[in-house]
Design a protein around this motif. Structure first.
Motif, PDB file in Angstrom:
ATOM      1  N   TYR A 122       0.578  -1.164   0.417  1.00  0.00           N
ATOM      2  CA  TYR A 122       0.195  -0.124  -0.105  1.00  0.00           C
ATOM      3  C   TYR A 122       0.835   0.807   0.181  1.00  0.00           C
ATOM      4  CZ  TYR A 122      -3.876  -3.217   1.304  1.00  0.00           C
ATOM      5  OH  TYR A 122      -4.532  -4.272   1.530  1.00  0.00           O
ATOM      6  N   VAL A 124       0.414   6.292  -0.585  1.00  0.00           N
ATOM      7  CA  VAL A 124      -0.283   7.117  -0.621  1.00  0.00           C
ATOM      8  C   VAL A 124      -0.180   7.245  -2.124  1.00  0.00           C
ATOM      9  CG1 VAL A 124      -1.026   9.292   0.091  1.00  0.00           C
ATOM     10  CG2 VAL A 124      -0.087   7.919   1.671  1.00  0.00           C
ATOM     11  N   GLU A 127      -2.575  13.207  -1.335  1.00  0.00           N
ATOM     12  CA  GLU A 127      -3.584  13.835  -0.389  1.00  0.00           C
ATOM     13  C   GLU A 127      -3.991  15.178  -1.023  1.00  0.00           C
ATOM     14  OE1 GLU A 127      -1.327  14.044   2.608  1.00  0.00           O
ATOM     15  OE2 GLU A 127      -0.688  12.299   3.010  1.00  0.00           O
ATOM     16  N   PHE A 136      -7.612  11.350   0.917  1.00  0.00           N
ATOM     17  CA  PHE A 136      -6.695  10.762   1.077  1.00  0.00           C
ATOM     18  C   PHE A 136      -6.809   9.789  -0.344  1.00  0.00           C
ATOM     19  CE2 PHE A 136      -6.310  11.837   5.236  1.00  0.00           C
ATOM     20  CZ  PHE A 136      -4.641  12.357   5.207  1.00  0.00           C
ATOM     21  N   LEU A 138      -5.363   5.862  -1.821  1.00  0.00           N
ATOM     22  CA  LEU A 138      -3.771   5.276  -1.109  1.00  0.00           C
ATOM     23  C   LEU A 138      -4.237   3.579  -2.959  1.00  0.00           C
ATOM     24  CD1 LEU A 138      -3.553   5.650   1.807  1.00  0.00           C
ATOM     25  CD2 LEU A 138      -3.505   3.531   2.012  1.00  0.00           C
ATOM     26  N   SER A 150      -9.742   6.311  -2.174  1.00  0.00           N
ATOM     27  CA  SER A 150      -9.516   7.205  -2.224  1.00  0.00           C
ATOM     28  C   SER A 150     -10.990   7.539  -0.922  1.00  0.00           C
ATOM     29  CB  SER A 150     -10.328   8.392  -2.783  1.00  0.00           C
ATOM     30  OG  SER A 150      -9.735   8.401  -3.869  1.00  0.00           O
ATOM     31  N   SER A 153     -10.003   9.349   5.982  1.00  0.00           N
ATOM     32  CA  SER A 153      -8.160   8.866   6.643  1.00  0.00           C
ATOM     33  C   SER A 153      -8.075   8.013   5.172  1.00  0.00           C
ATOM     34  CB  SER A 153      -9.333   8.650   7.424  1.00  0.00           C
ATOM     35  OG  SER A 153      -9.567   6.823   7.515  1.00  0.00           O
ATOM     36  N   LYS A 154      -6.474   8.086   5.378  1.00  0.00           N
ATOM     37  CA  LYS A 154      -5.883   6.538   5.131  1.00  0.00           C
ATOM     38  C   LYS A 154      -6.297   5.465   5.279  1.00  0.00           C
ATOM     39  CE  LYS A 154      -1.411   9.464   5.186  1.00  0.00           C
ATOM     40  NZ  LYS A 154      -0.045   9.290   5.630  1.00  0.00           N
ATOM     41  N   LYS A 155      -6.874   4.541   6.647  1.00  0.00           N
ATOM     42  CA  LYS A 155      -7.356   4.033   6.647  1.00  0.00           C
ATOM     43  C   LYS A 155      -8.741   3.052   6.011  1.00  0.00           C
ATOM     44  CE  LYS A 155      -9.195   1.041  10.745  1.00  0.00           C
ATOM     45  NZ  LYS A 155      -9.384   0.996  12.473  1.00  0.00           N
ATOM     46  N   LYS A 158      -7.236   3.172   2.634  1.00  0.00           N
ATOM     47  CA  LYS A 158      -6.447   1.408   2.617  1.00  0.00           C
ATOM     48  C   LYS A 158      -7.446   0.557   2.055  1.00  0.00           C
ATOM     49  CE  LYS A 158      -3.356  -1.438   5.089  1.00  0.00           C
ATOM     50  NZ  LYS A 158      -2.088  -1.074   5.801  1.00  0.00           N
ATOM     51  N   GLU A 238       1.590  -0.788   9.594  1.00  0.00           N
ATOM     52  CA  GLU A 238       1.166   0.433  10.135  1.00  0.00           C
ATOM     53  C   GLU A 238       0.885   0.972  11.611  1.00  0.00           C
ATOM     54  OE1 GLU A 238      -1.464   2.943   7.363  1.00  0.00           O
ATOM     55  OE2 GLU A 238      -0.493   2.573   5.944  1.00  0.00           O
TER      56      GLU A 238
END
Length: 289
Positions: A122, A124, A127, A136, A138, A150, A153-155, A158, A238
């Motif tokens: 994974y 990024v 942003e 975000f 990823l 998208s 948050s990144k979570k 992901k 992470e």
């Protein structure tokens, strides 16, 4: 009063089967994620040629489910005459219901391990937006396949990327998928090859206690892997462990693929711990009769 089969757990039943066949099950912790109040663990059990995994909110439950999956496969062999217990049957039903609400990140990792692919990567891609309303994007990559997601948050991003890639991989017929990935009967380093290898490094590993302080296990694993034609890759997780330590997974391109978990006060320490666990597993498998 003797214990009846109906009260035994899958772990006990699998251990009994392993004892009778002189082939004891080996459990490996693959994943430890989540916060202290909501942890998630994944264990893999290997018994003979069978390798299964299980997830749960505790190590005991994860091992329980891994053993349960292995027993279900073994029960498919009518010659083994393994007992069917009511508790296990009920647990399988619960597990099936849980799988309907699967975690795409974990499922994608599981699929990769089962197929012998490299673990998902994974990164990024983008942003955007003001500080109070960031978005975000990823990208998730498995071998030659890539999907993006998208979210706020990144979570979230992901998870969406993993979900899209998982759906794509499941939609492609196996034969076409193997062709796309360039996989043609690649058996890799099997346990039989490892056990019978005359290599100096693997035979030194069989005699090593793997308990000498300050040992560079990453280097040792690299040397064994180069000798046995095994590809090793490390995936940094992470999320910190429940103890606040860094985590990583070491993936070995054995057949079946081996994945070992490691933790430490730094990324380097986590890599060294994962390499140590991988070496312990290789030593066990290479020394089995």
């Amino acid at each position: 009063m003797p214990t009846t089969g109906i009260s035994k757990t899958p772990i006990q039943l699998l251990h009994e089967f392993g004892t009778k066949t002189n082939n004891l099950p080996v459990y490996t912790l693959e994943k430890a994620e989540g916060q202290a109040h909501n942890p998630s663990f994944s264990f893999r059990v290997t018994i003979g040629e069978i390798s299964c995994s299980g997830d749960g909110p505790s190590k005991k439950i994860a091992k329980h489910k891994a053993a349960e999956s292995a027993l279900n496969i073994l029960r498919g062999d009518a010659t083994l005459n393994l007992p069917m217990t009511e508790p296990i049957t009920r647990d399988v039903s619960k597990q099936t219901a849980t799988q309907a609400q699967e975690n795409p990140i974990g499922s994608l990792q599981e699929l990769s391990v089962q197929k012998g692919w490299r673990l998902p990567e994974y990164f990024v891609s983008q942003e955007a937006g003001p500080a109070h309303k960031r978005e975000f994007t990823l990208s998730c990559r498995v071998e030659t396949f890539v999907e993006t997601g998208s979210g706020t948050s990144k979570k979230v991003a992901k998870r969406i990327a993993a979900e899209k890639l998982l759906a794509k991989l499941r939609s492609i017929p196996t034969d076409n998928l193997n062709i796309s990935l360039g996989i043609v009967n690649n058996t890799g380093c099997t346990w039989d090859k490892l056990k019978n290898s005359p290599g100096e490094k693997i035979n030194m590993l069989k005699r090593s206690p793997l308990s000498i302080p300050n040992t560079d296990y990453v280097k040792m694993l690299t040397e064994v892997a180069e000798e046995q034609d095994i590809r090793v890759s490390y995936l940094d997780i992470e999320e910190l462990s429940v103890n606040g330590q860094f985590q990583c997974l070491a993936e070995l391109s054995t057949s079946p693929v081996t994945v070992c978990h490691g933790t430490g006060l730094s990324c380097g320490n986590a890599h060294n711990d994962a390499a140590h666990n991988a070496l312990q597993y290789l030593r066990i498998m290479a020394g089995r009769k």
